[in-house]
Each structure stands twice: as structure tokens, then as C-alpha cells.
Design a protein around this motif. Sequence first.
Motif, mmCIF file in Angstrom:
data_model
loop_
_atom_site.group_PDB
_atom_site.id
_atom_site.type_symbol
_atom_site.label_atom_id
_atom_site.label_comp_id
_atom_site.label_asym_id
_atom_site.label_seq_id
_atom_site.Cartn_x
_atom_site.Cartn_y
_atom_site.Cartn_z
ATOM 1 N N THR A 41 34.860 25.935 57.134
ATOM 2 C CA THR A 41 33.956 26.242 56.022
ATOM 3 C C THR A 41 32.641 26.826 56.533
ATOM 4 N N VAL A 42 32.058 26.182 57.518
ATOM 5 C CA VAL A 42 30.771 26.652 58.045
ATOM 6 C C VAL A 42 30.936 28.012 58.701
ATOM 7 N N ARG A 43 32.022 28.221 59.448
ATOM 8 C CA ARG A 43 32.258 29.536 60.065
ATOM 9 C C ARG A 43 32.387 30.613 58.987
ATOM 10 N N PHE A 44 33.091 30.284 57.910
ATOM 11 C CA PHE A 44 33.256 31.242 56.810
ATOM 12 C C PHE A 44 31.899 31.596 56.202
ATOM 13 N N LEU A 45 31.076 30.593 55.937
ATOM 14 C CA LEU A 45 29.777 30.838 55.310
ATOM 15 C C LEU A 45 28.869 31.656 56.217
ATOM 16 N N GLU A 46 28.900 31.369 57.509
ATOM 17 C CA GLU A 46 28.062 32.115 58.445
ATOM 18 C C GLU A 46 28.509 33.558 58.567
ATOM 19 N N LYS A 47 29.821 33.795 58.460
ATOM 20 C CA LYS A 47 30.345 35.151 58.592
ATOM 21 C C LYS A 47 30.246 35.948 57.294
ATOM 22 N N GLU A 48 30.633 35.321 56.171
ATOM 23 C CA GLU A 48 30.758 36.050 54.910
ATOM 24 C C GLU A 48 29.481 36.057 54.068
ATOM 25 N N ILE A 49 28.629 35.051 54.240
ATOM 26 C CA ILE A 49 27.413 34.977 53.430
ATOM 27 C C ILE A 49 26.187 35.338 54.272
ATOM 28 N N SER A 50 25.870 34.492 55.251
ATOM 29 C CA SER A 50 24.698 34.759 56.092
ATOM 30 C C SER A 50 24.668 33.755 57.241
ATOM 31 N N SER A 51 24.069 34.169 58.320
ATOM 32 C CA SER A 51 23.854 33.230 59.427
ATOM 33 C C SER A 51 22.735 32.247 59.095
ATOM 34 N N SER A 52 21.999 32.539 58.042
ATOM 35 C CA SER A 52 20.903 31.673 57.617
ATOM 36 C C SER A 52 21.359 30.807 56.445
ATOM 37 N N PRO A 53 21.491 29.486 56.611
ATOM 38 C CA PRO A 53 21.932 28.609 55.522
ATOM 39 C C PRO A 53 21.036 28.634 54.295
ATOM 40 N N SER A 54 19.813 29.079 54.434
ATOM 41 C CA SER A 54 18.916 29.138 53.265
ATOM 42 C C SER A 54 19.412 30.146 52.231
ATOM 43 N N LEU A 55 20.295 31.051 52.650
ATOM 44 C CA LEU A 55 20.848 32.064 51.741
ATOM 45 C C LEU A 55 22.218 31.678 51.191
ATOM 46 N N TRP A 56 22.674 30.492 51.510
ATOM 47 C CA TRP A 56 23.978 30.042 51.022
ATOM 48 C C TRP A 56 23.837 29.551 49.572
ATOM 49 N N VAL A 57 24.046 30.439 48.645
ATOM 50 C CA VAL A 57 24.011 30.068 47.227
ATOM 51 C C VAL A 57 25.297 30.550 46.562
ATOM 52 N N TRP A 58 25.702 29.873 45.512
ATOM 53 C CA TRP A 58 27.004 30.079 44.879
ATOM 54 C C TRP A 58 27.200 31.526 44.408
ATOM 55 N N GLU A 59 26.145 32.142 43.874
ATOM 56 C CA GLU A 59 26.298 33.485 43.337
ATOM 57 C C GLU A 59 26.552 34.538 44.419
ATOM 58 N N LYS A 60 26.320 34.205 45.674
ATOM 59 C CA LYS A 60 26.603 35.150 46.759
ATOM 60 C C LYS A 60 28.107 35.358 46.931
ATOM 61 N N LEU A 61 28.891 34.403 46.453
ATOM 62 C CA LEU A 61 30.337 34.450 46.655
ATOM 63 C C LEU A 61 31.102 34.549 45.342
ATOM 64 N N TYR A 62 30.578 33.902 44.326
ATOM 65 C CA TYR A 62 31.316 33.698 43.074
ATOM 66 C C TYR A 62 30.950 34.778 42.066
ATOM 67 N N ALA A 80 28.047 34.574 38.408
ATOM 68 C CA ALA A 80 28.438 33.685 37.319
ATOM 69 C C ALA A 80 28.038 32.252 37.601
ATOM 70 N N THR A 81 27.853 31.509 36.535
ATOM 71 C CA THR A 81 27.689 30.062 36.580
ATOM 72 C C THR A 81 28.998 29.446 36.112
ATOM 73 N N GLY A 82 29.604 28.607 36.922
ATOM 74 C CA GLY A 82 30.876 28.007 36.532
ATOM 75 C C GLY A 82 31.730 27.713 37.740
ATOM 76 N N GLY A 83 32.966 27.364 37.477
ATOM 77 C CA GLY A 83 33.900 27.048 38.542
ATOM 78 C C GLY A 83 35.196 26.541 37.961
ATOM 79 N N PRO A 84 36.166 26.231 38.806
ATOM 80 C CA PRO A 84 37.444 25.731 38.314
ATOM 81 C C PRO A 84 37.365 24.265 37.914
ATOM 82 N N GLU A 85 38.041 23.951 36.809
ATOM 83 C CA GLU A 85 38.167 22.587 36.300
ATOM 84 C C GLU A 85 36.830 21.909 36.033
ATOM 85 N N VAL A 86 35.833 22.709 35.630
ATOM 86 C CA VAL A 86 34.625 22.187 35.001
ATOM 87 C C VAL A 86 34.716 22.575 33.529
#
Length: 810
Positions: free
Chosen positions: A674-695, A720-726
Motif C-alpha cells: 500500500t505504501v509503495r503504491f501511494l509513494e509511486k502513484e500519488i506522491s513521495s510526500s504523504p502530505s499529498l495523500w488525499v482520496w481525491e488524488k485517486l478516486y 468524488a466523495t464516496g466509496g464502496p459499501e457506504v
Amino acid sequence: MKNLMKSYRVPILFLGCLLFLAVLSHFWFWGNVYLSRPIYSGEVKIQNFPGSAKVFRDQNGVPHIEADSSKAAYTALGYTMASDRLFQMELQRRVGQGQLSEIFGSALLESDLFLRTLLLRKSAEDYLKSNSKLAPEAWIELDAFLDGINAFIAEDRLPIEFKILGFKPRKFERIDSIAFLYYMGFSFAEGIKSDSLFSILESQLTGRLVRELFPRYDFEPNASILESQPGAKLTAKLEPKGLNLNEKVLPFLVAMDDLKIPIPPLLGSNSWVLSGKRTESGGAILANDPHIGLSNPGTWYEAHVKFPGYETYGYFLSILPFPLVGHNREKAWGLTMLEQDDVNLYAETIRGEKVAFKNVEVPLVFQEELIPQKDGSTKSATIRITPHGPVITDFVKGYSGRPLSLFWVNHQNINPLVEVLFLLGRANSLKEMEDVGGLVIAPGLNISYADKNGNIGYYAIGRFPILKGNVRKILEGSTGESEVTGYLPFSANPRLINPSNGIIVTANNLVTSKPLPAVGIPEGNWHPPDRFLRIRSLLETKEKWSTEDLSKMQFDTYSSFAPEFLKIVLPILGERSHSGEKAAISQLKEWDFQNDRKSKGALVYQVLFAELHKAIYLDELGEEKYKLYGEFADSWISFRYMMRHPESLFWDDIATVGTKETQANRIELAFQNTVRFLEKEISSSPSLWVWEKLYRIKHPHPLGKIPLLGKIFDLGPFPATGGPEVINNLKYKIVAGDFTATAGPSKRRVIDFGNLNHSKTQTPLGNSGHLGSPFYGNLIEDYNSGKARSILFEANDYQSTEYQMTFGAN
């Protein structure tokens, strides 16, 4: 220099020609869009128009039709819908009758063959031949509606899609509407796929319990509609129930998954009703949001129809004149999928023109089908029909197993759905609603009801088959030991009427945990209990609810399983030294379990969920079967079970011989991935890890797969705001590694009989599917942000619009 200029002359001319063609194509495309745009003001003359009608379109694009007769109203409705949705109507009737390859080409021939095998047209023809007299007026009004569609077609202002594909629509007929309505009923049936995969895995998996992959509600207590409503006393945990085909079935299952059908399936829904004692207005309230595959245009056409003796504000499938859900001054009704198992697959023994049935050879029935093709030729196909139903594997490429036939309740009796929809709009009491519901053969639906007198109710409609044998897998067709022996009478179907707690909730969950007569505890493709449990827990937090409260609740994104999940996971992960891992754990600990756009915890949770899901199942199932399994509701229920049962053998990786992995091992590895995916696909900076970057949320058009046109016709992707089975169930395909939502609430509405004019609604896009309409995509931002609008029900609220049309005879 002269030679140099000569050397450039040819490519310059070539580029110039390309530019000229691009400009010409641009003007041709948008010129045709403009010339065919819907006309929303003025006078429409139709030959033999039966009276007079006026259409007022409000600022949101919703038509309000006032007419002096039912025929005038429905003729105007047909014309109005066609001006906005004619191409969608065309696709709907072609899906219902297996005629897609005539306009799209041979790439959709396999889809046509499958659709023909479902016998949708034959069932529609049988219904028409039955000359059903349940509601004679329904046929008069259907014909008037079709007259309106055909009057619009005769004007020859066809949407651009028809010009791109190079054809003109023929006249619409009764069978077009009925066959598509039956298709929508079939689209609910997940069992055709899950039964197949269960049978494959049962013969393949060694040292593993297949029931752990398909647990239904064997291990899920306290989440049934009848027994677990808000305020109910929670019961002890359920005890698991007790529970040979092979890999040859797989090509059939893959083919079903790959079918190209340009109409989104129904995938779930939420609904809840509150009596007046539980509302601030003092009137009963109904809230409903059906979940359907996302598309452009959307599934529902919103319209208000009024004539002497009748008025309904409803949400229509655009090929039908009667709304599937709606309300008037007397009552409101909503629908969710019941999910009971009303389809079965049988492995048949066929020799020549006979099939073994109850240990005796009986003749097959043969039905010839002629499928027109885009090049003007015709493809012929012969459908073999057994006593159980049509053989559905005959046209699957690469299939070499035993023939499989489809038993579907809809094939067994005349199913008067057109008249049912007509009567739903006329039923104005709990008893009348019950009488109408009893007419439905299929599909299985939950009807939620509220009325002006404060009554609330719930009915499970559709037939529950009485069956010998294990309905979770493909059944043996030759011996007679696994036959449907009858159906539960509708009087024994589950229902709740005016419960003392004043609340009824449904969310595609188990209908009852108690046995039904002759049926036992009902089987079905129940969805995970997450949404039901969240709705229930919210409604228990206070006594009185407002329209605004409930509308806001429909946009709720709380992951109800997340607290339990993290209670298991976080102690295993402990403290970390890697900066990304440390940040991920911190974000999970600080998360409020809501899947908002800016949420960091939601992003980490959803990726970790997907990684762990893959870690549990992929090694046993393999890529192909895992892709199929991950789309089933059972895979989500199974995941809940696995997290609670670290002793399950599915935690062990079968690829590591001599080593036995534990739940802790797999959680650790999934977290690192999970962490490798986030660092590669979103950002190397965790401060930029927000749901709308992916969803994202996207509404694909049927022509969106054509190069360049997709950028014009597809709407989105949008953050978007949302997700599966909410509750705001915007679902992505967990196994695909793509976090773009493919399904979600197809509308949201809250109807308040304490203040009817304060009722609220939302739809995803806009009422029109025409690129040239001002109501094309005009509601996107409101939907994405959860902003509800008032339903305009009073003439004073909609008659001042600039968009007014009058209808009369030519």
C-alpha cells in the motif's frame, strides 16, 4: 532554396488537408448537434393528437405535463422524452431484443446471441398474446406514449449518434418496451455468475472451504430486514450452515463477464421510511436512492405528469410511460433490489434432439432466431430449450463443458410488469399496494411505502422458488433431484407494516433470518450489511428527523466496517521507522472513517483494503477467476469473515511451499504494498495523500469507446466523495486496480408528507442526453457535492418558466 521548398511542399499539403478535414469534421459534428437540438418552447402539432397538453420545463430541465386526458398526457410525454433521450431509447429496445450488432457491427454479435438466448422477446410476445386484462387502460396509455415517440421520429431531427452510426430508427412498438423491461429484471441476477464460479472452485480447491468464499449471511447476524430494524434487540451470532463441475465452465463465466451491453445494470440501493412520530414535520417520510451502473445519459428520466384524476412525479426508464418510483399527494414508493435467488443453472445431458429430465429423455424445443447485421446480412441461430429453460452456453466461444440451461422465474409464468407499473401509480393505500405487488413474478424487489395518513410499509415482491438442492452452485439437470417444485405464495412473502419503532430500512441485505414456509431461510446474493448497519445506527441516534437531515444522510460516506478492520490491523502493524509507513499509520489512526475528497485516512484505508483483498484470494483463485470473484457481493461478505477468522486457511499463500503464512504476515505485506503504491502513484510526500488524488467518478457514453468521441460524449472523470459499501455507494472495481467509480446512486430523493413541497431530489447529470440541450450535464456539480434541490410539485413553482410547449392536433 527552391529545391528545399519543393521537398517541404508535399508534407505541408498533406498537413493542410488534414487540418481542413479536422475543421470540416468539427463544423459537421457541432452543426448537426445544433440543428437537432431539442426545442423546448413553442407549439407542436401531431396528427390526431387526442386533446390538448402543455409542457412546462423548470429551471432544472424537468418537464411538468398538464393535459386534458391521459392519452394527451402520455403522447406529450413520449414526444418530450424522445426529444431528450431518443438514442438511449433506441439502445434499450435493441438490448431487449438482441439487435445491437445491426448498428454496432459484428463485435456485438456475441452480446446479441446471449440476449436472444434469454428469450426476452419471446417472453414479451407471450405477455402480449395473453391479452392480459389486469389494467386495460395501461395498454391505451402505452400506445399513446409510443405515438408521441414516433411523432418525434417523424420530424427527422435525430440526435448526432444516429448520424455517426449511419441509421434511422424504425417506429417504436409495445414489444420494444416490454422486452427491455424484462431485461432490466434479468440484470439483477448475479446468481448466473456466482453459481458457476462456486461450482468451478468446489471441484478445484483442496484444503479450503468454498463456503468461506460464498458465505451469503451464514456468518452475519443482526442485519436482516425483518429482524434487525432500528431499536430491535440484537441476537447472538449465527452458526454457519452446512453445505462436480470443473474448469470447462470457466469460458462461459468469462464470456458473461465480457459481454458488451451498452445499458448499465442495477447493482444495489438504499431505502428507508419513517412514520410521522419520527419526523419533525409530523408526516411520514420516504428516502430512496437506487444504485445503478454510471452512464451518460443517466438511467432515470424525471417528469411530472398531471391530467384529470391523476398526478404523479416520477422517475422513468425512458422507453416506458409509467415511473418505476414516484410520488403524488397520496403516497410515495421506492424500490431496492430484494436479491433473492430466482435463477438457477442446470448441467444438462443432451443426446441429439432430446434431453434427460427426471431420468427420462424428453424432446428439446428449438427456436430459430434471425439477427440482422450492419452490412445488411442476417445471422441465424437456433436456441435449444430444455424443461428448465434455454441452453445458454451454445454460443460461447471455447466452451466445451456440459450444456448449461437457465431456469429463470420470469420464463415460467406471464409476468405483467407493464400493468404493474401502471397500477403502482394508481394504488393509494397499503392494501392496494400489496395487491399490486402480488402480481410481480420477477424481479425480486423491496417496495418501501409512505403515505399522507402517516402509514409506512415494506413488501418483498417477486417469487421465492421452492427448490431441492444446493442453490449456490450449478445443479444436475437429468435426475429431477434439484427441481423447483413450486413458489412461496405472495401472502407468505416478508413484509413490515407500521412497525412500533416507526422506521423501516432496506439496503439489499438479507430479508429475514427466519425460515419461510417450504423455502427455509431464503437464499440470495445479498449485499454486505455495511450500508444497512450504518443507516440503522444513524437512525437510532435521535427521535425526530427532518428532510434536510435525511437528504444529508444519503450523502454519508462512513465506512462502517473500517473501525473493526483497523482494530485488527493496527496492533499487527505496530510502530514503524519508514517515513511513509509511519505517515500511513498516523493517517489511519486520525481518520474519522468518512470517505471525503480531502480525507487522507480514506485513501490509505481503501488502498490497503484492495491490497489485502488481493492477498487473501488471488493465490487460490488465479488472475482470471479472481477478477470475476471480486465483482460479487459475496467477496465483500467473505472479506469481513476472513478478517474475523485468522484461522482460515485462505490466509496461507499456496505459492510458498513449506511455509504457512498467517493473517499477520499477509496484513504486513499488504501494508508495505500500500505504501509503495501511494509513494509511486500519488506522491513521495504523504502530505499529498488525499482520496481525491485517486478516486474519480465517470459517466461513460455508449459511443465513448470510439477514439476522440469519448472526450466529447463521456462526462468525467470528476473528483468524488464516496466509496464502496457506504451510504453514498459510489463503487469502483476493487480487483481492477482502478479507483474510478463505475456505479452509484442513480438518483437521491426524500419525500416528506408533512411538507410535500419541501421534498428533495438529486440526479447525477441532467435530464437530457442530447449534447445540444441546456439540460445536458447541468446537475453534475450538485450531485457530486451532495446538494439537493426542491421537487417542484405546485403549478405556481414551475409555470413561470421560459420553456413552455403546447401540444394539439395537426
